[in-house]
Scaffold this motif. Structure first.
Motif, PDB file in Angstrom:
ATOM      1  N   GLY A  16      35.984   8.465  26.323  1.00  0.00           N
ATOM      2  CA  GLY A  16      34.575   8.789  26.159  1.00  0.00           C
ATOM      3  C   GLY A  16      34.100   8.447  24.762  1.00  0.00           C
ATOM      4  N   ARG A  17      32.890   8.855  24.461  1.00  0.00           N
ATOM      5  CA  ARG A  17      32.329   8.574  23.141  1.00  0.00           C
ATOM      6  C   ARG A  17      32.942   9.468  22.075  1.00  0.00           C
ATOM      7  N   GLY A  18      33.504  10.573  22.485  1.00  0.00           N
ATOM      8  CA  GLY A  18      34.217  11.439  21.556  1.00  0.00           C
ATOM      9  C   GLY A  18      35.293  12.224  22.258  1.00  0.00           C
ATOM     10  N   THR A  19      35.696  11.747  23.415  1.00  0.00           N
ATOM     11  CA  THR A  19      36.693  12.450  24.220  1.00  0.00           C
ATOM     12  C   THR A  19      37.757  11.476  24.712  1.00  0.00           C
ATOM     13  N   LEU A  20      38.899  12.045  25.046  1.00  0.00           N
ATOM     14  CA  LEU A  20      40.017  11.251  25.538  1.00  0.00           C
ATOM     15  C   LEU A  20      40.788  12.113  26.530  1.00  0.00           C
ATOM     16  N   SER A  21      41.100  11.568  27.685  1.00  0.00           N
ATOM     17  CA  SER A  21      41.845  12.344  28.679  1.00  0.00           C
ATOM     18  C   SER A  21      42.683  11.407  29.532  1.00  0.00           C
ATOM     19  N   PHE A  22      43.660  12.014  30.205  1.00  0.00           N
ATOM     20  CA  PHE A  22      44.598  11.250  31.028  1.00  0.00           C
ATOM     21  C   PHE A  22      44.736  11.930  32.390  1.00  0.00           C
ATOM     22  N   ALA A  23      44.904  11.135  33.423  1.00  0.00           N
ATOM     23  CA  ALA A  23      45.042  11.683  34.765  1.00  0.00           C
ATOM     24  C   ALA A  23      46.056  10.866  35.545  1.00  0.00           C
ATOM     25  N   PHE A  45      45.806  16.429  35.299  1.00  0.00           N
ATOM     26  CA  PHE A  45      44.738  16.072  34.364  1.00  0.00           C
ATOM     27  C   PHE A  45      45.052  16.687  33.008  1.00  0.00           C
ATOM     28  N   GLU A  46      44.989  15.853  31.973  1.00  0.00           N
ATOM     29  CA  GLU A  46      45.340  16.304  30.639  1.00  0.00           C
ATOM     30  C   GLU A  46      44.306  15.830  29.613  1.00  0.00           C
ATOM     31  N   PRO A  47      43.413  16.718  29.172  1.00  0.00           N
ATOM     32  CA  PRO A  47      42.496  16.343  28.092  1.00  0.00           C
ATOM     33  C   PRO A  47      43.233  16.332  26.757  1.00  0.00           C
ATOM     34  N   TYR A  48      42.804  15.462  25.862  1.00  0.00           N
ATOM     35  CA  TYR A  48      43.427  15.338  24.541  1.00  0.00           C
ATOM     36  C   TYR A  48      42.404  15.726  23.476  1.00  0.00           C
ATOM     37  N   VAL A  49      42.836  16.517  22.527  1.00  0.00           N
ATOM     38  CA  VAL A  49      41.938  16.952  21.453  1.00  0.00           C
ATOM     39  C   VAL A  49      41.794  15.813  20.438  1.00  0.00           C
ATOM     40  N   VAL A  50      40.615  15.200  20.411  1.00  0.00           N
ATOM     41  CA  VAL A  50      40.358  14.056  19.541  1.00  0.00           C
ATOM     42  C   VAL A  50      40.092  14.535  18.118  1.00  0.00           C
ATOM     43  N   LYS A  51      40.746  13.886  17.164  1.00  0.00           N
ATOM     44  CA  LYS A  51      40.529  14.210  15.752  1.00  0.00           C
ATOM     45  C   LYS A  51      39.293  13.486  15.243  1.00  0.00           C
ATOM     46  N   SER A  52      38.355  14.237  14.695  1.00  0.00           N
ATOM     47  CA  SER A  52      37.140  13.628  14.161  1.00  0.00           C
ATOM     48  C   SER A  52      37.452  12.862  12.891  1.00  0.00           C
ATOM     49  N   GLY A  53      36.683  11.818  12.642  1.00  0.00           N
ATOM     50  CA  GLY A  53      36.897  11.007  11.449  1.00  0.00           C
ATOM     51  C   GLY A  53      38.020   9.996  11.591  1.00  0.00           C
ATOM     52  N   SER A  55      39.627   6.874  14.158  1.00  0.00           N
ATOM     53  CA  SER A  55      39.225   5.968  15.241  1.00  0.00           C
ATOM     54  C   SER A  55      39.862   6.379  16.555  1.00  0.00           C
ATOM     55  N   MET A  56      39.225   5.968  17.646  1.00  0.00           N
ATOM     56  CA  MET A  56      39.783   6.282  18.963  1.00  0.00           C
ATOM     57  C   MET A  56      41.118   5.588  19.164  1.00  0.00           C
ATOM     58  N   ALA A  57      41.279   4.388  18.581  1.00  0.00           N
ATOM     59  CA  ALA A  57      42.561   3.690  18.687  1.00  0.00           C
ATOM     60  C   ALA A  57      43.675   4.503  18.032  1.00  0.00           C
ATOM     61  N   ALA A  58      43.382   5.072  16.859  1.00  0.00           N
ATOM     62  CA  ALA A  58      44.371   5.894  16.166  1.00  0.00           C
ATOM     63  C   ALA A  58      44.659   7.166  16.949  1.00  0.00           C
ATOM     64  N   ASN A  59      43.623   7.755  17.542  1.00  0.00           N
ATOM     65  CA  ASN A  59      43.837   8.946  18.361  1.00  0.00           C
ATOM     66  C   ASN A  59      44.738   8.639  19.550  1.00  0.00           C
ATOM     67  N   LEU A  60      44.515   7.483  20.177  1.00  0.00           N
ATOM     68  CA  LEU A  60      45.336   7.128  21.335  1.00  0.00           C
ATOM     69  C   LEU A  60      46.787   6.879  20.921  1.00  0.00           C
ATOM     70  N   ARG A  61      46.986   6.248  19.760  1.00  0.00           N
ATOM     71  CA  ARG A  61      48.358   6.049  19.265  1.00  0.00           C
ATOM     72  C   ARG A  61      49.073   7.385  19.107  1.00  0.00           C
ATOM     73  N   GLU A  62      48.370   8.375  18.553  1.00  0.00           N
ATOM     74  CA  GLU A  62      48.963   9.695  18.366  1.00  0.00           C
ATOM     75  C   GLU A  62      49.223  10.367  19.702  1.00  0.00           C
ATOM     76  N   ALA A  63      48.336  10.125  20.666  1.00  0.00           N
ATOM     77  CA  ALA A  63      48.495  10.752  21.974  1.00  0.00           C
ATOM     78  C   ALA A  63      49.785  10.302  22.652  1.00  0.00           C
ATOM     79  N   PHE A  64      50.210   9.071  22.406  1.00  0.00           N
ATOM     80  CA  PHE A  64      51.449   8.585  23.007  1.00  0.00           C
ATOM     81  C   PHE A  64      52.678   9.336  22.477  1.00  0.00           C
ATOM     82  N   LYS A  65      52.514  10.031  21.369  1.00  0.00           N
ATOM     83  CA  LYS A  65      53.627  10.792  20.795  1.00  0.00           C
ATOM     84  C   LYS A  65      53.688  12.226  21.306  1.00  0.00           C
ATOM     85  N   SER A  66      52.572  12.726  21.881  1.00  0.00           N
ATOM     86  CA  SER A  66      52.533  14.144  22.231  1.00  0.00           C
ATOM     87  C   SER A  66      52.069  14.445  23.650  1.00  0.00           C
TER      88      SER A  66
END
Length: 294
Positions: A16-23, A45-53, A55-66
């Protein structure tokens, strides 16, 4: 058997524009996709808490770790991306011109910006790539953009990637609903402080646009403005709204001051008590996909 079935399925990532989730669908037994869809289906369904400030690419990289669903993902992924969409009639679409067309509809930066890549259309950001989905049942092509770094993160983890604009299953499902009854219908989908308003005429869009709608009063104005613009009849034509509706009770009360047939779509009723409709936090577009398909 359960693990084998999961690995055969295509993971879904919604950006999303400020959200990230996996299903991830978990299907009992095996068989064709049609048989699976008809069976009792559960979706993780698993929503991911996006870190503000960040990038979404960086958030997704972190999501692969957790993220539980990303720790051992299947090789195939379906990416729903919520971004600006340019709707083009099929007969007017030219893949070679789609970047230029998208740029004119959604200008990104000043043409003097030094981040422009050589040879790119004026205003095109070098970190964006443009894609499209064909909607044959609506005689339209949806053109949208995605950040290249974000796409690279996805390509690094999956062998088979499908990109889909998040609105696609909603358009298709509500287009089919528009054929019920003889009255014209206008639809509004609220998500992430935005309002998608659209209407159909036979197998084409009659209207399709997106509005910033973080405030209920603004959303009410946009809905009534489009209603008047389309010259719909307040006595018998229909307005249907769905999603994260701001001040829902107030909104529907105000709409009914002007329109006799204003309704809120209840996903549970809309999908005949399908278990996906009970998943907390899952956007209506994802629910629609898992129940109705693309």
């Amino acid at each position: 058997m359960a693990e084998t079935n999961i690995m055969k399925q295509r993971l879904t990532i919604r950006i999303g524009r400020g959200t990230l989730s996996f299903a991830q669908p978990v299907l009992a037994g095996s068989g064709t996709a049609q048989e699976a869809a008809a069976s009792s289906q559960q979706v993780l369904f698993e929503p991911y808490v996006v870190k503000s400030g960040v990038s979404m690419a960086a958030n997704l990289r972190e999501a692969f770790k957790s993220s539980d669903l990303l720790l051992n993902p299947p090789p195939r992924v379906r990416v729903f991306i919520d971004t600006d969409v340019l709707m083009v009639p099929v007969e007017c679409f030219d893949e070679k011109q789609m970047e230029t067309m998208y740029l004119h509809a959604f200008p990104r930066i000043n043409v003097r910006d030094e981040s422009l890549q050589a040879g790119a259309p004026s205003g095109m950001r070098k970190e964006d790539a443009v894609y499209y989905n064909v909607l044959p049942d609506l005689n339209a092509v949806a053109v949208f953009a995605m950040n290249k770094d974000l796409r690279l993160v996805i390509d690094d983890h999956f062998q088979d990637v499908r990109l889909i604009t998040a609105m696609l299953p909603v358009w298709r499902h509500l287009h089919q609903r528009s054929f019920t009854g003889a009255r014209h219908k206008l639809y509004g989908y609220f998500h992430e402080k935005r309002l998608e308003i659209f209407s159909f005429q036979q197998n084409r869009f009659k209207f399709c646009n997106t509005f910033e709608a973080s405030r209920a009063h603004d959303a009410l104005y946009f809905l009534l403005y489009v209603w008047n613009q389309l010259q719909l009849e307040p006595a018998y034509d229909e307005l249907h709204i769905v999603g994260d509706i701001p001040e829902e009770e107030w909104m529907i009360g105000e709409l009914r001051r002007f329109l006799q047939k204003a309704f809120v779509i209840n996903p549970k009723a809309d999908f005949n008590n399908h278990p996906v409709a009970d998943i907390k936090g899952m956007p209506y577009d994802l629910q629609t996909f898992f129940v109705k398909g693309r």
